[in-house]
Design a protein around this motif. Structure first.
Motif, mmCIF file in Angstrom:
data_model
loop_
_atom_site.group_PDB
_atom_site.id
_atom_site.type_symbol
_atom_site.label_atom_id
_atom_site.label_comp_id
_atom_site.label_asym_id
_atom_site.label_seq_id
_atom_site.Cartn_x
_atom_site.Cartn_y
_atom_site.Cartn_z
ATOM 1 N N ALA A 119 1.488 9.138 -6.314
ATOM 2 C CA ALA A 119 1.779 10.549 -6.023
ATOM 3 C C ALA A 119 2.969 11.042 -6.845
ATOM 4 N N ALA A 120 3.992 10.199 -7.003
ATOM 5 C CA ALA A 120 5.175 10.593 -7.772
ATOM 6 C C ALA A 120 4.833 10.831 -9.232
ATOM 7 N N VAL A 121 3.996 9.990 -9.803
ATOM 8 C CA VAL A 121 3.581 10.194 -11.199
ATOM 9 C C VAL A 121 2.774 11.479 -11.322
ATOM 10 N N ARG A 167 0.839 -1.208 0.000
ATOM 11 C CA ARG A 167 0.000 0.000 0.000
ATOM 12 C C ARG A 167 0.874 1.259 0.000
ATOM 13 N N GLU A 168 1.904 1.263 0.837
ATOM 14 C CA GLU A 168 2.803 2.420 0.902
ATOM 15 C C GLU A 168 3.496 2.642 -0.439
ATOM 16 N N PHE A 169 3.987 1.571 -1.051
ATOM 17 C CA PHE A 169 4.680 1.644 -2.338
ATOM 18 C C PHE A 169 3.728 2.171 -3.413
ATOM 19 N N MET A 170 2.512 1.658 -3.438
ATOM 20 C CA MET A 170 1.549 2.092 -4.457
ATOM 21 C C MET A 170 1.167 3.555 -4.278
ATOM 22 N N HIS A 171 0.848 3.951 -3.042
ATOM 23 C CA HIS A 171 0.456 5.345 -2.807
ATOM 24 C C HIS A 171 1.580 6.305 -3.192
ATOM 25 N N ARG A 198 -3.687 8.337 -14.293
ATOM 26 C CA ARG A 198 -5.076 7.934 -14.070
ATOM 27 C C ARG A 198 -5.239 6.421 -14.094
ATOM 28 N N HIS A 199 -4.587 5.765 -15.042
ATOM 29 C CA HIS A 199 -4.707 4.310 -15.116
ATOM 30 C C HIS A 199 -4.037 3.636 -13.912
ATOM 31 N N LEU A 200 -2.905 4.164 -13.476
ATOM 32 C CA LEU A 200 -2.244 3.600 -12.295
ATOM 33 C C LEU A 200 -3.103 3.802 -11.055
#
Length: 240
Positions: free
Chosen positions: A41-43, A33-37, A132-134
């Motif tokens: 945000a970075a993108v 979850r941390e990695f995905m969030h 958006r897709h991510l």
């Protein structure tokens, strides 16, 4: 036994969650979850005109997707196999989700590659598409992980004793190479509580060579602010 309160019609809450059972999902799902969030945000914050930043963010997206592909494989090979062995069809729903996730991962990798090599006039549109897709993919994964942590855990707890689940977890962990372990620990350092990190390192010390544990502890220390590192060091008997 702790109960999870739910409004009528809420499909995501478990009816009951045993507080003292071994949870094979909790640490890795917190890290993911941390990695995905962080990656979404970075993108979203990326300056597409900055070549270095664009490359760095695309690298992170691709690393996240590779990690998630590996996670799907780990769950298929170990957790789903364990459920199916004692309850045929018991993991069918999340196994079906995994098929869709692997297809989405491949599509997102294509989008990240296209953004990495895009002409200047295409970069902003491709970055927004990827963002958006991510974000949609991450949202679907958050719901999927909730189902695993409730319904799949309920199946595991009904079908296996904790010592059997610990042995399953150890077999899964033994297949993870050091580089992947270091990456996951980086995100666990940011996602787990200090007591959870102390439990994790107690388990690592019991199974891994001392030099490997020290290397992984160094990975964690790099991610922790001084107060958290001091509390962890105290908890595992180290000097801050």
């Amino acid at each position: 036994m702790d109960t999870v309160s739910a409004q009528p019609g809420n499909p995501y809450a478990a009816a009951a969650v045993p507080a003292t059972r071994f949870d094979i999902y909790v640490f890795i799902h917190k890290a993911l979850r941390e990695f995905m969030h962080h990656t979404v945000a970075a993108v979203g914050a990326m300056d597409v005109a900055d070549a270095g930043e664009r490359a760095e963010v695309c690298d992170q997206v691709e690393l996240l997707l590779a990690t998630l592909r590996g996670h799907v494989q780990h769950e298929n090979d170990f957790i789903h196999t364990a459920i199916e062995a004692r309850r045929p069809g018991g993991a069918a729903d999340t196994a079906e989700d995994h098929v869709g996730h692997l297809e989405a991962i491949a599509n997102l990798e294509d989008e990240a590659h296209a953004l990495r090599s895009a002409a200047p006039g295409q970069r902003a549109a491709l970055a927004l598409r990827l963002y958006r897709h991510l974000a949609v993919f991450v949202g679907e994964n958050l719901l999927h992980m909730q189902v695993e942590e409730t319904h799949n855990n309920a199946a595991l707890w009904a079908l296996y004793r904790d010592d059997e689940l610990l042995e399953l977890h150890e077999r899964l962990m033994a297949t993870i190479p050091p580089q992947e372990m270091a990456l996951v620990l980086r995100w666990m350092a940011m996602a787990l509580s200090v007591p959870e990190l102390a439990i994790l390192f107690a388990e690592l010390r019991a199974k891994a060579p001392p030099q490997a544990v020290e290397a992984l502890l160094g990975v964690v220390r790099e991610q922790l602010p001084a107060p958290r590192w001091a509390r962890l060091a105290m908890a595992i008997g180290r000097q801050p």
